[in-house]
Design an enzyme around this catalytic site. Structure first.
Site, PDB file in Angstrom:
ATOM      1  N   LYS A 179       9.982  10.933   7.892  1.00  0.00           N
ATOM      2  CA  LYS A 179       9.728  11.351   6.510  1.00  0.00           C
ATOM      3  C   LYS A 179       8.328  11.915   6.404  1.00  0.00           C
ATOM      4  CE  LYS A 179       8.182   9.322   2.702  1.00  0.00           C
ATOM      5  NZ  LYS A 179       7.450  10.455   2.095  1.00  0.00           N
ATOM      6  N   GLU A 253      -0.269   2.008  11.632  1.00  0.00           N
ATOM      7  CA  GLU A 253      -1.630   2.558  11.716  1.00  0.00           C
ATOM      8  C   GLU A 253      -2.124   2.646  10.284  1.00  0.00           C
ATOM      9  OE1 GLU A 253      -3.256   3.697  14.433  1.00  0.00           O
ATOM     10  OE2 GLU A 253      -1.689   3.858  15.944  1.00  0.00           O
ATOM     11  N   CYS A 288      -8.698   7.782   8.412  1.00  0.00           N
ATOM     12  CA  CYS A 288      -8.708   6.324   8.517  1.00  0.00           C
ATOM     13  C   CYS A 288      -9.873   5.842   9.371  1.00  0.00           C
ATOM     14  CB  CYS A 288      -7.375   5.835   9.065  1.00  0.00           C
ATOM     15  SG  CYS A 288      -6.749   6.845  10.387  1.00  0.00           S
ATOM     16  N   GLU A 390     -11.322   1.137   1.009  1.00  0.00           N
ATOM     17  CA  GLU A 390     -11.179   2.447   1.632  1.00  0.00           C
ATOM     18  C   GLU A 390     -11.134   3.492   0.516  1.00  0.00           C
ATOM     19  OE1 GLU A 390      -7.372   3.641   3.544  1.00  0.00           O
ATOM     20  OE2 GLU A 390      -8.628   4.239   5.221  1.00  0.00           O
TER      21      GLU A 390
HETATM   22  P1  NAI Z   1       0.689   5.887   1.120  1.00  0.00           P
HETATM   23  O1  NAI Z   1       0.484   4.846   2.137  1.00  0.00           O
HETATM   24  O2  NAI Z   1       1.269   5.503  -0.189  1.00  0.00           O
HETATM   25  O3  NAI Z   1       1.610   7.061   1.736  1.00  0.00           O
HETATM   26  C1  NAI Z   1       1.843   7.254   3.095  1.00  0.00           C
HETATM   27  C2  NAI Z   1       3.321   7.561   3.318  1.00  0.00           C
HETATM   28  O4  NAI Z   1       4.098   6.434   2.931  1.00  0.00           O
HETATM   29  C3  NAI Z   1       3.853   8.740   2.503  1.00  0.00           C
HETATM   30  O5  NAI Z   1       4.796   9.442   3.268  1.00  0.00           O
HETATM   31  C4  NAI Z   1       4.550   8.044   1.341  1.00  0.00           C
HETATM   32  O6  NAI Z   1       5.575   8.814   0.770  1.00  0.00           O
HETATM   33  C5  NAI Z   1       5.108   6.819   2.015  1.00  0.00           C
HETATM   34  N1  NAI Z   1       5.377   5.687   1.121  1.00  0.00           N
HETATM   35  C6  NAI Z   1       4.736   5.362  -0.031  1.00  0.00           C
HETATM   36  N2  NAI Z   1       5.272   4.238  -0.548  1.00  0.00           N
HETATM   37  C7  NAI Z   1       6.264   3.845   0.278  1.00  0.00           C
HETATM   38  C8  NAI Z   1       7.173   2.754   0.293  1.00  0.00           C
HETATM   39  N3  NAI Z   1       7.162   1.827  -0.665  1.00  0.00           N
HETATM   40  N4  NAI Z   1       8.055   2.647   1.315  1.00  0.00           N
HETATM   41  C9  NAI Z   1       8.069   3.566   2.309  1.00  0.00           C
HETATM   42  N5  NAI Z   1       7.238   4.625   2.335  1.00  0.00           N
HETATM   43  C10 NAI Z   1       6.341   4.765   1.348  1.00  0.00           C
HETATM   44  O7  NAI Z   1      -0.710   6.619   0.891  1.00  0.00           O
HETATM   45  P2  NAI Z   1      -1.171   7.527  -0.346  1.00  0.00           P
HETATM   46  O8  NAI Z   1      -0.563   7.014  -1.615  1.00  0.00           O
HETATM   47  O9  NAI Z   1      -0.939   8.935   0.005  1.00  0.00           O
HETATM   48  O10 NAI Z   1      -2.749   7.258  -0.372  1.00  0.00           O
HETATM   49  C11 NAI Z   1      -3.278   6.066  -0.953  1.00  0.00           C
HETATM   50  C12 NAI Z   1      -4.396   5.490  -0.112  1.00  0.00           C
HETATM   51  O11 NAI Z   1      -3.879   5.127   1.160  1.00  0.00           O
HETATM   52  C13 NAI Z   1      -5.540   6.445   0.230  1.00  0.00           C
HETATM   53  O12 NAI Z   1      -6.522   6.458  -0.755  1.00  0.00           O
HETATM   54  C14 NAI Z   1      -6.079   5.840   1.502  1.00  0.00           C
HETATM   55  O13 NAI Z   1      -6.959   4.792   1.195  1.00  0.00           O
HETATM   56  C15 NAI Z   1      -4.863   5.277   2.174  1.00  0.00           C
HETATM   57  N6  NAI Z   1      -4.342   6.173   3.213  1.00  0.00           N
HETATM   58  C16 NAI Z   1      -4.654   5.904   4.505  1.00  0.00           C
HETATM   59  C17 NAI Z   1      -4.229   6.735   5.514  1.00  0.00           C
HETATM   60  C18 NAI Z   1      -4.575   6.452   6.914  1.00  0.00           C
HETATM   61  O14 NAI Z   1      -4.391   7.310   7.769  1.00  0.00           O
HETATM   62  N7  NAI Z   1      -5.048   5.290   7.222  1.00  0.00           N
HETATM   63  C19 NAI Z   1      -3.458   7.945   5.236  1.00  0.00           C
HETATM   64  C20 NAI Z   1      -3.144   8.141   3.843  1.00  0.00           C
HETATM   65  C21 NAI Z   1      -3.592   7.277   2.890  1.00  0.00           C
END
Ligand code: NAI
Ligand code: MG
Length: 492
Positions: A179, A253, A288, A390
């Protein structure tokens, strides 16, 4: 800013076909540099997930038996095809993510090809072991694929992260349903197009959709035998709960709040440049591994910060597609508001000092997009929100230390443990410190990105499992089977 370089519509790759979602609903794709909606992608839901998982399960039956070297050759062809389209990928990534073409999007496209090449070359290394149990028995292990991998990725380096799930999953004989993130689906769909040209149908399925419907359905689907997630710690915990219900292996991750510890003997320009790189300012710090907590020795605090401000002020903020731009836009309005909220809070505090940056430009061309200024707060304490959470935006907090024990204690006083950076010309001192810091990856005197071959991943709430390497691939995408054979049957 023209968006002509990217397609205006795209479809998902499901069971060997490019399709719309079953519901017919779509998701708008926005250019963060000008807020314009320039494409729509399908909004996948539970029905699409179910079709994709079933198709991937069907494909697994034959893909698992394709000789590994042959699987590897297909990955190598994908690498060549990605490389031939580096510029298309780079422009698409820059337009949908806001990441600058020169500093981020083009290197991401190049690394994507490299990822397929690296894992393609590893296909003959899926070796098992033999156990010396005696002359009368042969006991050996096999590295077998797990089945359908359900992978969910974020938007900050979307194509690279898709490659990091697809390539090792396929190399080891699994099939995959991936996804893409709702904010950056187009580059990933381009990659799906290339995978489709070089692989049997349904080995790779790529869905576009929101987390709450597509992501949840994928992580909960009983046909998914392994979950691999990159994203926030909050969602990572939900994925792990889903994995626990079915007892399937999970790799996570997750986030970070990585410390940089600077010793007095590193009060030099190379260390300043390294801090700028480690902070990933040129990806608006949406990384990250961003070294977002800067622990500076008190004796060099002001001087080092002055140099850092000089160097950071040189970064050009602007149109991601412009070759001269160093730093682009924040991914979306929600993240932009979140970043602004942290800046506001910092400005409102009497116990922290704004050294540079501040609230985003509110007039001129930059106010049309989600552009945040590089911002540094000094003299912060390690326990306020800006030093603990973060931010995923270009806000650095600088914290003073006198005694290295205190610096290490503060560095480790975090629920995260992804990356860390230590800066000193005294390598003994630097390594002793590196060994004391709780992190999956410590860099000494550099702030580079991940390198293929390195087992990358976090400790504490930054995640579980390692990817990016041969060992990571074997641990995360295969399961070991033992076969024990009695060699000493009695004569018939
Ligand atoms: P997120 O963790 O919500 O999204 C990442 C992925 O997970 C996206 O594809 C999203 O559609 C999916 N997702 C969201 N909720 C889900 C669920 N309940 N079940 C399964 N999949 C789900 O991250 P978001 O909302 O884009 O960003 C929020 C915060 O997350 C950022 O401010 C940052 O702090 C952190 N983040 C960290 C990342 C990293 O590489 N460590 C990358 C992106 C965000
Ligand atoms: Mg979210």
């Amino acid at each position: 800013m023209p968006d002509t370089a990217v397609a205006t519509a795209s479809r998902m790759l499901l069971d060997g076909d490019f399709v719309d979602s079953a519901s017919g609903e779509t998701i708008p794709v926005q250019n963060p540099a000008n807020r314009g909606i320039f494409a729509h992608v399908p909004r996948a839901g539970a029905e699409d997930v179910d079709r994709a998982v079933k198709a991937a399960a069907g494909a697994f039956a034959t893909w698992r038996d394709v000789p590994p070297r042959e699987r590897g050759r297909m990955l190598l062809r994908i690498a060549d095809a990605v490389e031939a389209r580096t510029e298309d990928f780079a422009r698409t990534i820059a337009t949908e993510t806001g990441n600058a073409l020169r500093t981020q999007a083009r290197p991401e496209a190049a690394l994507t090809a490299d990822i397929f090449r690296y894992f393609g070359g590893l296909a003959s290394e899926l070796k098992g072991e033999t156990l010396p149990l005696g002359e009368h028995v042969l006991s050996y292990t096999r590295r077998e694929p797990i089945g359908v991998v359900g992978a969910i990725i974020p938007w900050n380096a979307p194509v690279l992260l898709a490659a990091l799930k697809i390539a090792p999953a396929l190399c080891t004989g699994n099939t995959i349903v991936l996804k893409a993130a709702e904010d950056a689906p187009l580059g990933v769909l381009m990659l799906a197009g290339i995978c489709h040209e070089h692989l049997p149908p349904a080995v790779v399925n790529v869905l576009t959709g929101y987390g709450e419907d597509c992501g949840v359905a994928l992580s909960a689907h009983p046909g998914v035998r392994k979950l691999s997630f990159t994203g926030s710690t909050e969602v990572g915990k939900l994925i792990m709960e889903q994995a626990a219900r079915r007892v399937v292996p999970v790799s996570l991750e997750l986030g970070g709040k990585s410390p940089s510890i600077v010793f007095p003997d590193a009060n030099e320009d190379w260390a300043v440049d390294g801090i700028v790189a480690a902070m990933r300012f040129t990806r608006q710090s949406q990384s990250c591994t961003a070294g977002s907590r800067l622990f500076l020795h008190a004796s060099i605090f002001d001087e080092f910060l002055e140099k850092l401000v000089g160097r950071t002020s040189d970064l050009e903020l602007g149109d991601p597609l412009d070759e001269s731009t160093d730093m682009g836009a924040i991914i979306n309005e929600k993240q932009f508001r979140k970043v602004c909220g942290y800046v506001e809070e910092g400005l409102g505090r009497s116990d922290a000092r704004l050294v540079m940056g501040g609230m985003p430009p509110d007039s001129g061309p930059l106010s049309e997009g989600f552009f945040a200024r590089p911002t540094i707060f000094a003299d912060a304490s390690n326990d306020w929100r800006l030093a603990r959470e973060e931010i995923f935006g270009p806000i650095l907090v600088a914290i003073r230390w006198d005694d290295i024990d205190d610096a290490v204690r503060m560095a480790n006083d975090s629920h995260y443990g992804l990356a860390a950076f230590v800066w000193s010309r005294d390598i003994g001192q630097a390594l002793r410190t590196a060994h004391r810091v709780e992190a999956g990856w410590v860099q000494v005197n550099q702030g580079m990105g991940q390198v293929l071959g390195q087992s990358y991943g976090g400790v504490k709430q930054s995640g579980i499992g390692r990817e990016f390497s041969l060992e990571g691939m074997l641990d995360s995408f295969t399961q070991k089977k033992s076969v024990t054979v009695n060699l000493a049957l009695p004569a018939p």
